[in-house]
Design a protein around this motif. Structure first.
Motif, short mmCIF file in Angstrom:
data_model
loop_
_atom_site.label_atom_id
_atom_site.label_comp_id
_atom_site.label_asym_id
_atom_site.label_seq_id
_atom_site.Cartn_x
_atom_site.Cartn_y
_atom_site.Cartn_z
N ASP A 156 1.10 -1.65 0.15
CA ASP A 156 0.11 0.33 0.07
C ASP A 156 1.04 1.38 -0.11
O ASP A 156 2.15 1.27 0.29
CB ASP A 156 -0.83 0.30 1.06
N ASP A 158 1.21 3.73 2.18
CA ASP A 158 1.65 3.77 3.58
C ASP A 158 2.97 2.93 4.01
O ASP A 158 3.13 3.13 4.86
CB ASP A 158 0.63 3.93 4.27
N GLN A 160 2.63 -0.68 4.34
CA GLN A 160 1.66 -1.05 4.43
C GLN A 160 1.99 -3.10 3.24
O GLN A 160 1.33 -2.72 2.50
CB GLN A 160 0.48 -1.45 5.21
N VAL A 161 2.24 -3.43 3.94
CA VAL A 161 1.98 -4.87 3.37
C VAL A 161 0.81 -5.69 3.68
O VAL A 161 0.32 -6.15 4.42
CB VAL A 161 2.95 -5.83 2.90
N LEU A 162 -0.61 -5.52 2.92
CA LEU A 162 -1.77 -6.21 2.75
C LEU A 162 -1.52 -7.74 2.08
O LEU A 162 -1.34 -8.03 1.15
CB LEU A 162 -2.45 -5.38 1.95
#
Length: 209
Positions: A156, A158, A160-162
């Motif tokens: 993402d 920001d 962050q890994v989703l």
């Protein structure tokens, strides 16, 4: 319907569709060293003020996905009726609109229906998608390739890994494929995705009063 059997694994299935630019990926497929990279998330504005999330695959993944999309298109193209326009070669939304205009002007239409599948790309079930593919493709290595893209994860904005348990990133080359084979081939009134609206327009006979 006949199944496509890949007796030698996904690299041989994809061989006719792989170009020079993806030589390294082709070698990785043959040696079973291919690893799908995380998809990069970006957002574009929507008309209603919201944002549409897109997923941009890494360049090397795009080449393999392009080969995969061509192969899947060759397999499933035979199932679609002439009145289906979504994500098909030589067809698009403009053709659908043109035929719709012709039918509305010269056809005898009782009623028409416009529908949109909300959050289609975000809610595709991974296991269901692979099961649907397995009905036509009897090649475990090829299906595992699709699974790798589904499970690769999303980076993402920001940082962050989703790791979503459902859905496929909208923006990838193979992302429209589930929309194609999940739409009934009977020419029903279904549209999937921004360029796929209005399948089954010429089925005006069923709408006549």
């Amino acid at each position: 319907m006949a199944k496509v059997v890949g007796a030698f694994g996904s690299s041989e299935l994809l061989q006719p569709f792989v170009g020079r630019q993806s030589f390294a990926d082709e070698n990785a497929l043959k040696t079973k060293r291919y690893r799908a990279k995380r998809v990069r998330r970006c957002y574009i504005p929507k008309e209603n003020g919201g944002e549409r999330p897109l997923g941009i695959p890494a360049l090397e993944d795009q080449w393999v996905q392009l080969a995969c999309a061509k192969l899947l298109g060759a397999i499933y193209e035979q199932d679609f009726l002439p009145v289906s326009y979504g994500y098909r070669p030589g067809r698009g939304a403009k053709d659908a609109v043109g035929d719709l205009g012709f039918n509305l002007q010269y056809g005898k239409i009782g009623h028409g229906v416009e529908a949109d599948i909300k959050g289609f790309f975000d809610t595709i079930d991974h296991d269901w998608r692979l099961e649907m593919l397995s009905l036509r493709i009897d090649d475990r290595a090829f299906l595992n390739l699709i699974r790798k893209w589904l499970k690769a994860g999303i980076l993402d904005t920001d940082g962050q890994v989703l790791h979503p348990v459902t859905g496929t990133p909208q923006g990838g080359i193979v992302s429209p494929i589930p929309g194609r084979f999940s739409v009934p081939s009977s020419g029903s009134i279904v549209g999937v995705g921004s360029g796929a609206a209005l399948t089954g327009l010429s089925s005006a006979q069923r709408w006549r009063s």
